[in-house]
Design an enzyme around this catalytic site. Structure first.
Site, PDB file in Angstrom:
ATOM      1  N   TYR A 168      -3.571 -61.151 -36.031  1.00 44.70           N
ATOM      2  CA  TYR A 168      -4.950 -60.339 -35.735  1.00 44.70           C
ATOM      3  C   TYR A 168      -5.440 -61.046 -34.225  1.00 44.70           C
ATOM      4  O   TYR A 168      -5.445 -62.232 -34.023  1.00 44.70           O
ATOM      5  CB  TYR A 168      -5.909 -60.805 -36.689  1.00 44.70           C
ATOM      6  CG  TYR A 168      -7.304 -60.099 -36.298  1.00 44.70           C
ATOM      7  CD1 TYR A 168      -7.486 -58.704 -36.334  1.00 44.70           C
ATOM      8  CD2 TYR A 168      -8.352 -60.780 -35.837  1.00 44.70           C
ATOM      9  CE1 TYR A 168      -8.691 -58.204 -35.963  1.00 44.70           C
ATOM     10  CE2 TYR A 168      -9.642 -60.268 -35.452  1.00 44.70           C
ATOM     11  CZ  TYR A 168      -9.653 -58.795 -35.559  1.00 44.70           C
ATOM     12  OH  TYR A 168     -11.126 -58.215 -35.299  1.00 44.70           O
ATOM     13  N   ASP A 178      -1.854 -66.632 -29.037  1.00 40.42           N
ATOM     14  CA  ASP A 178      -3.302 -66.490 -29.585  1.00 40.42           C
ATOM     15  C   ASP A 178      -3.640 -67.586 -30.431  1.00 40.42           C
ATOM     16  O   ASP A 178      -3.554 -67.882 -31.348  1.00 40.42           O
ATOM     17  CB  ASP A 178      -3.341 -65.281 -30.427  1.00 40.42           C
ATOM     18  CG  ASP A 178      -4.921 -65.051 -30.663  1.00 40.42           C
ATOM     19  OD1 ASP A 178      -5.711 -66.022 -30.759  1.00 40.42           O
ATOM     20  OD2 ASP A 178      -4.940 -63.753 -30.841  1.00 40.42           O
ATOM     21  N   LYS A 217     -13.944 -68.796 -30.058  1.00 38.00           N
ATOM     22  CA  LYS A 217     -14.421 -69.790 -30.980  1.00 38.00           C
ATOM     23  C   LYS A 217     -14.559 -71.158 -30.217  1.00 38.00           C
ATOM     24  O   LYS A 217     -15.441 -71.367 -29.836  1.00 38.00           O
ATOM     25  CB  LYS A 217     -13.343 -69.959 -32.166  1.00 38.00           C
ATOM     26  CG  LYS A 217     -13.063 -68.468 -32.779  1.00 38.00           C
ATOM     27  CD  LYS A 217     -12.468 -68.794 -34.269  1.00 38.00           C
ATOM     28  CE  LYS A 217     -11.988 -67.370 -34.512  1.00 38.00           C
ATOM     29  NZ  LYS A 217     -13.003 -66.477 -35.234  1.00 38.00           N
TER      30      LYS A 217
END
Ligand code: HOZ
Length: 432
Positions: free
Chosen positions: A145, A240, A268
Site C-alpha cells: 500500500y 516506501d 509517519k
C-alpha cells in the site's frame, strides 16, 4: 464486557456528518465488525477512550508514535514553535535542519522534499520517476500500500484490502493500465517481467518490509533481484519506508538490508505525530523537481513549521537515545509470547515480526503456512482475528482493527506492559 455508550453515541453522530463516520477507513473497524472506539487522550504507551477505558496502545497512530504519546521533547518543540507562528507559506531554516537529519539518517537520500503525507510522497515519487525516465509503466506488489494514489490503488493492501476494494471505483482503466502488479517475494515473476519489458518501466515501488497486508518480510534474493533488475534496465527503485523509516532502525529497512534504492518515501515518524511526509534520494533525480527541474509538485502546508518541529524533535531523540535495542528485545519477547499462546490454544498462526512491527496471521490450519505475499496473507482466518481483537480490547489491549495491518509498539512500553499483553493473549486465545 465493557460498556461503550459514549463511543456508540459519538459514532452515530459522526455517521450523520462524515462518510462512514470516520476520516480514514482504516479506523472504521470494518475488518473486525462492531463500532470504532472514540478517543479522548493519550500519554506514553496508553490510550484513553471517551468512556474512560484505558488501553495499551499497539497501533501508535498507525506508526508515528515510536516515542510514545506526548513525549516531552516533542511537545516542547511544538510549543516553542507555536509561540512564534504556525505557517508562513515561505521557507524556514528548520526545514533545512530536518532535511539534514533525514539525509544523515537514511543511506540513500542525498536530497529530500517535504510534503504533508505519505500519500503525497508516493504520488510525487511516481511523477518524478516518470518525468526522469520518460517512461509510463509502474510495477508494484499485491498487498503493498502506497497511500491512496490513483495509479497505486491497484491490488492495494491496508484498508483497501481489509474492506474489499483493492481496486477502487473511480480509478480509470487508463490509469490502472500502466500499473503492473506482481506477487511479493516472487523472484521469477520479477525476472520475467524485466526481461520482457524492463525498458518501459519508470519505477518499481515496494515496501522493503511490508506492513500493509500484515507484516511480511522480503527474502534476500527478492531484494537483490529488485535492485539488480531495476539498475540494469534504468528503472528507478522506490522504497516506501512510510512505515519502516526510523522504525526498524534509524536508517530504516534499507539500512538493515543493505540495499540502496534510488528514491525513498517517508511519512509517519518523520512528522513526529503531525502531518508530514517526504520523498528523497539520488541528487541527480531529485534535481528534476520544480523549481530545480521541471517535475511539478507543491503544497501550501508542505514543510509546515509545527510538523517540522515535531519531526526534528522525534528524529533527534531517536538519534541521541536510540531505542532500537530495547524495541528488539520487547519485540522478541512479544513474538515468542504470542507464538506460544497460539500453540498452547491449538490455534494455527504464523507470527511475523521485525523490530517493533508484528502480525499474528490466524490461519485455518491444520498446517501453518508461511506468509510470503498476498496469496498466502489472504488465506487468513479473519473471523478468528476479529474474535481475538475484541477479547484483547476487553482486556485493555488496543491492537490494529484488521488482520491486514501490522501492530506497532513504542519505546514507552515497559517490560511489564509486554508481559501483560502476552498474558492477555494467552487468556483471549484460551477463551475462544
Ligand atoms: N497507513 C495506515 C496503515 N496501513 C493506515 C492509516 C489510515 O489509512 O488511516
Amino acid at each position: 464486557m465493557q460498556t461503550r455508550h459514549r463511543s456508540h453515541a459519538a459514532f452515530a453522530r459522526a455517521k450523520e456528518l462524515i462518510p462512514g463516520g470516520v476520516n480514514s477507513p482504516a479506523r472504521a473497524f470494518g475488518g473486525v465488525g462492531g463500532e470504532p472506539l472514540f478517543f479522548a487522550s493519550a500519554l506514553g504507551q496508553r490510550l484513553t477512550d471517551i468512556d474512560g477505558h484505558s488501553y495499551l496502545d499497539y497501533i501508535g497512530s498507525w506508526g508515528p508514535m515510536i516515542l510514545g504519546h506526548r513525549h516531552p521533547r516533542v511537545v516542547a518543540a511544538i510549543e516553542e514553535t507555536l509561540g512564534k507562528g504556525m505557517s508562513y507559506g515561505a521557507p524556514t531554516e528548520a526545514e533545512s535542519h530536518l532535511a539534514e537529519l533525514i539525509i544523515a539518517a537514511v543511506p540513500s537520500i542525498e536530497k529530500v522534499r517535504m510534503v504533508s503525507s505519505g500519500t503525497e510522497a508516493a504520488m510525487s515519487a511516481v511523477r518524478l520517476a516518470r518525468g526522469f525516465t520518460g517512461r509510463d509503466k509502474l510495477v508494484k506488489f499485491a498487498g503493498n500500500y502506497h497511500g491512496h494514489v490513483d495509479s497505486l490503488l491497484v491490488a492495494a493492501g491496508s484498508s483497501a484490502a481489509t474492506l474489499g476494494v483493492p481496486n477502487s471505483p473511480g480509478i480509470t482503466a487508463g490509469t490502472a493500465a500502466d500499473t503492473i502488479v506482481l506477487e511479493y517475494n516472487d523472484v521469477e515473476a520479477l525476472e520475467t517481467l524485466f526481461k520482457r519489458s524492463g525498458g518501459e518501466i519508470a519505477a518499481l515501488l515496494m515496501e522493503p518490509v511490508v506492513g500493509n497486508m500484515g507484516l511480511v518480510t522480503p527474502s534476500r534474493e527478492f531484494l537483490t533481484a529488485a535492485r539488480t533488475l531495476t539498475h540494469t534496465s534504468g528503472t528507478l527503485l522506490v522504497f516506501d519506508e512510510v512505515m519502516t523509516g526510523f522504525r526498524l532502525s534509524y536508517g530504516g529497512a534499507q539500512e538493515i538490508h543493505g540495499v540502496t534504492p534510488d528514491l525513498t518515501t517517508l511519512g509517519k515518524i518523520v512528522g513526529g505525530g503531525l502531518p508530514l511526509g517526504a520523498y528523497g534520494g539520488r541528487r541527480d533525480v531529485m534535481d528534476h523537481v520544480l523549481p530545480a527541474g521541471k517535475v511539478f509538485q507543491a503544497g501550501t502546508l508542505a514543510g509546515n513549521p509545527l510538523a517540522v518541529a515535531a519531526g526534528m524533535a522525534t528524529l533527534e531523540e531517536l538519534r541521541d537515545n536510540p531505542p532500537y535495542e530495547r524495541l528488539e528485545r520487547h519485540g522478541r519477547r512479544l513474538e515468542q509470547g504470542f507464538r506460544e499462546a497460539a500453540a498452547a490454544a491449538g490455534v494455527p498462526a504464523w507470527v511475523a515480526r521485525v523490530g517493533s512491527m508484528m502480525t499474528m496471521f490466524f490461519q485455518h490450519g491444520p498446517d501453518v503456512v508461511p506468509v510470503r505475499g498476498w496469496k498466502t496473507a489472504s488465506l487468513s482466518d479473519t473471523a478468528r482475528y476479529a474474535d481475538f481483537f475484541w477479547k484483547m480490547i476487553d482486556r485493555g489491549i488496543y491492537l490494529p482493527c484488521s488482520q491486514y495491518e501490522a501492530l506497532f509498539f513504542s519505546a514507552a512500553h515497559t517490560d511489564a506492559d509486554i508481559e501483560a499483553t502476552i498474558a492477555a493473549a494467552v487468556a483471549s486465545l484460551a477463551a475462544r
